[in-house]
Design a protein around this motif. Structure first.
Motif, mmCIF file in Angstrom:
data_model
loop_
_atom_site.group_PDB
_atom_site.id
_atom_site.type_symbol
_atom_site.label_atom_id
_atom_site.label_comp_id
_atom_site.label_asym_id
_atom_site.label_seq_id
_atom_site.Cartn_x
_atom_site.Cartn_y
_atom_site.Cartn_z
ATOM 1 N N ALA A 252 0.859 -1.191 0.000
ATOM 2 C CA ALA A 252 0.000 0.000 0.000
ATOM 3 C C ALA A 252 0.895 1.241 0.000
ATOM 4 N N ALA A 253 0.596 2.203 -0.851
ATOM 5 C CA ALA A 253 1.444 3.382 -0.991
ATOM 6 C C ALA A 253 1.525 4.156 0.321
ATOM 7 N N ILE A 254 2.764 4.402 0.775
ATOM 8 C CA ILE A 254 3.019 5.172 1.991
ATOM 9 C C ILE A 254 4.018 6.266 1.631
ATOM 10 N N ASN A 255 3.706 7.500 1.974
ATOM 11 C CA ASN A 255 4.555 8.631 1.647
ATOM 12 C C ASN A 255 4.873 9.421 2.906
ATOM 13 N N SER A 256 5.780 10.390 2.789
ATOM 14 C CA SER A 256 6.118 11.248 3.912
ATOM 15 C C SER A 256 4.846 11.913 4.425
ATOM 16 N N GLY A 257 4.626 11.781 5.711
ATOM 17 C CA GLY A 257 3.398 12.289 6.324
ATOM 18 C C GLY A 257 2.424 11.190 6.679
ATOM 19 N N ASN A 258 2.581 10.003 6.044
ATOM 20 C CA ASN A 258 1.749 8.853 6.404
ATOM 21 C C ASN A 258 2.188 8.215 7.720
ATOM 22 N N SER A 259 3.415 8.531 8.153
ATOM 23 C CA SER A 259 3.950 7.919 9.363
ATOM 24 C C SER A 259 3.012 8.118 10.547
ATOM 25 N N GLY A 260 2.751 7.051 11.269
ATOM 26 C CA GLY A 260 1.878 7.108 12.433
ATOM 27 C C GLY A 260 0.426 6.830 12.126
ATOM 28 N N GLY A 261 0.072 6.793 10.846
ATOM 29 C CA GLY A 261 -1.309 6.505 10.477
ATOM 30 C C GLY A 261 -1.609 5.015 10.553
ATOM 31 N N PRO A 262 -2.884 4.645 10.560
ATOM 32 C CA PRO A 262 -3.240 3.230 10.733
ATOM 33 C C PRO A 262 -3.168 2.429 9.443
ATOM 34 N N LEU A 263 -2.782 1.183 9.587
ATOM 35 C CA LEU A 263 -2.946 0.171 8.560
ATOM 36 C C LEU A 263 -4.101 -0.704 9.030
ATOM 37 N N ILE A 264 -5.167 -0.802 8.242
ATOM 38 C CA ILE A 264 -6.376 -1.478 8.710
ATOM 39 C C ILE A 264 -6.714 -2.660 7.807
ATOM 40 N N ASN A 265 -7.484 -3.596 8.377
ATOM 41 C CA ASN A 265 -7.979 -4.724 7.585
ATOM 42 C C ASN A 265 -9.385 -4.407 7.074
ATOM 43 N N LEU A 266 -9.995 -5.362 6.393
ATOM 44 C CA LEU A 266 -11.315 -5.128 5.788
ATOM 45 C C LEU A 266 -12.432 -5.089 6.818
ATOM 46 N N ARG A 267 -12.138 -5.417 8.068
ATOM 47 C CA ARG A 267 -13.141 -5.295 9.131
ATOM 48 C C ARG A 267 -13.068 -3.932 9.813
ATOM 49 N N GLY A 268 -12.186 -3.079 9.323
ATOM 50 C CA GLY A 268 -12.049 -1.752 9.917
ATOM 51 C C GLY A 268 -11.309 -1.772 11.233
ATOM 52 N N GLU A 269 -10.401 -2.735 11.415
ATOM 53 C CA GLU A 269 -9.591 -2.829 12.630
ATOM 54 C C GLU A 269 -8.159 -2.409 12.313
ATOM 55 N N VAL A 270 -7.538 -1.708 13.249
ATOM 56 C CA VAL A 270 -6.150 -1.291 13.060
ATOM 57 C C VAL A 270 -5.245 -2.491 13.339
ATOM 58 N N VAL A 271 -4.498 -2.918 12.314
ATOM 59 C CA VAL A 271 -3.594 -4.061 12.475
ATOM 60 C C VAL A 271 -2.136 -3.619 12.466
ATOM 61 N N GLY A 272 -1.890 -2.335 12.210
ATOM 62 C CA GLY A 272 -0.518 -1.852 12.208
ATOM 63 C C GLY A 272 -0.476 -0.338 12.225
ATOM 64 N N ILE A 273 0.699 0.202 12.609
ATOM 65 C CA ILE A 273 0.948 1.641 12.555
ATOM 66 C C ILE A 273 2.051 1.862 11.520
ATOM 67 N N ASN A 274 1.708 2.538 10.421
ATOM 68 C CA ASN A 274 2.665 2.759 9.342
ATOM 69 C C ASN A 274 3.858 3.550 9.863
ATOM 70 N N THR A 275 5.059 3.042 9.587
ATOM 71 C CA THR A 275 6.239 3.656 10.205
ATOM 72 C C THR A 275 7.321 4.074 9.223
ATOM 73 N N LEU A 276 7.527 3.329 8.136
ATOM 74 C CA LEU A 276 8.586 3.721 7.209
ATOM 75 C C LEU A 276 8.378 3.056 5.859
ATOM 76 N N VAL A 277 9.144 3.545 4.881
ATOM 77 C CA VAL A 277 9.101 3.001 3.533
ATOM 78 C C VAL A 277 10.509 3.013 2.973
#
Length: 412
Positions: A252-277
């Motif tokens: 999934a595309a992650i760019n500067s500023g996405n850091s700290g945002g949620p990575l979610i599954n199809l149930r709308g649950e946060v499964v990760g915190i985007n940290t780097l690319v």
């Protein structure tokens, strides 16, 4: 004489037959005429109905005049059935569920502070410095509690002078730092007052490679609540150096500023915190694409709970520097194993030194758990707390040893 009488009789019989036939015809005709008249009168007395069209004849359309059909009353007018609601995809439903809980985290940097290169770097005049400018970085975050606790990355808040968040609806509010964990690149900030939404932390341990995931964040700080979609590319990734371990890899595309945002599954649950690319080039000259990484929610939950409760997180400390052995490292250094932790330095007086661990030793197990892909020495030690004693299985010059180590507290 006899011949004349004979002819007279014949003539009389013929005349009689003719007269009888005429009388019978008149009588039959009269009866037929009478019956026909009765039928006509009976049909005329009945209401007229259209005759059915024989199946062998082509059907014709009869358009009655307006006066032939009574107008329906309002009660007789059929009510059209309501249109079925348009169906939405699981991606849309998941995004709608989580988006109100996603925020932009604005870091106004202290004088001389160097913000993370993953943040934006834009000058803004401050009210208390007319005409002046300061550096501000922006990242993303996700609200995890109705009390206003927001989970983000540590590198989003590094070097801050002040913090604020911008909500889903564009409103802005000041935020305070609750605590940060540089080791796992996580931090918790807090805002006062009501929040527009709260996200649910899901189970990252249940993720499977190929599963659809969605990243939401504010790339470059200007494009709030940007949604990108990809899959789980791999699990338990380690990038070495000071990067967190056990990361979720996604395209999934992650760019500067996405850091700290949620990575979610199809149930709308946060499964990760985007940290780097990863942006650099590999073996070829083409730029690397689709290599984003997120801290699993299982780690984020544990870290955030400790930060909210204590303001900091305490990690066990072994007191060594090491490299994780893989097949390539083993081949290059002619090592006897393809997995383990090669000790490169031991801190004098530290827990490892007191237990007798030496530089050049290879640690293969921690309390019987094998070090290997997805299970580094650091990851296994993080399952314990300071003061715990663990048994290390060590390979030294072809000899296997067992060393008991009492873990210390990791320095800040």
């Amino acid at each position: 004489m006899e011949r004349g009488t004979k002819y007279a009789l014949i003539f009389g019989m013929v005349v009689t037959l003719v007269i009888g036939a005429l009388i019978g015809a008149l009588a039959g005709g009269g009866v037929a005429w009478y019956v026909t008249q009765q039928q006509i009168e009976r049909i005329a007395a009945q209401p007229s109905t259209p005759a059915p069209i024989p199946a062998s004849m082509p059907a014709t359309t009869v358009v009655p005049q307006a006066t032939d059909v009574p107008l329906p009353t309002p009660a007789q007018v059929p009510t059209p059935a309501p249109a079925a609601p348009a169906t939405t995809s699981p991606v849309v439903e998941a995004v709608q569920k989580v988006s109100p809980a996603v925020v932009t985290v604005v870091n106004t940097l202290a004088s001389g502070a160097q913000g993370s290169p993953l943040l934006g770097d834009l000058p803004f005049p401050l009210p208390d410095q007319p005409g002046g400018s300061v550096r501000r970085g922006s990242g993303s975050g996700v609200i995890i509690s109705p009390d206003g606790y927001i989970l983000t990355n540590n590198h989003v808040i590094e070097g801050y002078r002040s913090l604020s968040v911008i909500f889903y609806d564009g409103s802005r509010r000041d935020a305070t730092l609750v605590g940060a964990d540089p080791l796992m690149d996580l931090a918790v900030v807090k805002v006062d007052g009501p929040v527009p939404g709260v996200a649910t932390l899901g189970d990252s341990d249940a993720l499977q490679p190929g599963e659809t995931v969605i990243a939401i964040g504010s790339p470059l700080g200007d494009f709030r609540n940007t949604v990108t979609v990809g899959v789980v590319s791999a699990l338990n990734r380690s990038l070495g150096a000071d990067a967190p371990e056990g990361l979720i890899q996604t395209d999934a595309a992650i760019n500067s500023g996405n850091s700290g945002g949620p990575l979610i599954n199809l149930r709308g649950e946060v499964v990760g915190i985007n940290t780097l690319v990863v942006r650099g080039s590999g073996l070829g000259t083409a730029p690397i694409e689709g290599l984003g990484f997120a801290v699993p929610s299982s780690i984020a939950r544990r870290v955030s709970e400790q930060l909210i409760a204590n303001g900091k997180i305490v990690y066990p400390f072994l007191g060594v520097r090491f490299g994780t052995i893989d097949a390539m490292l083993a081949l290059d250094n002619d090592l006897p194993v393809n997995a383990g932790a090669l000790i490169s330095a031991v801190e004098p007086g530290g827990p490892a030194a007191r237990a007798g661990l030496r530089s050049g030793d290879i640690v293969t197990k921690v309390d019987g758990k094998t070090i290997g892909p997805g299970q580094s020495l650091r990851a296994l030690l993080l399952e314990y707390k300071p003061g715990d004693t663990v048994t290390l299985e060590v390979l030294r010059n072809g000899e296997r040893l067992s060393l008991d180590v009492t873990l210390g507290t990791r320095p800040d």
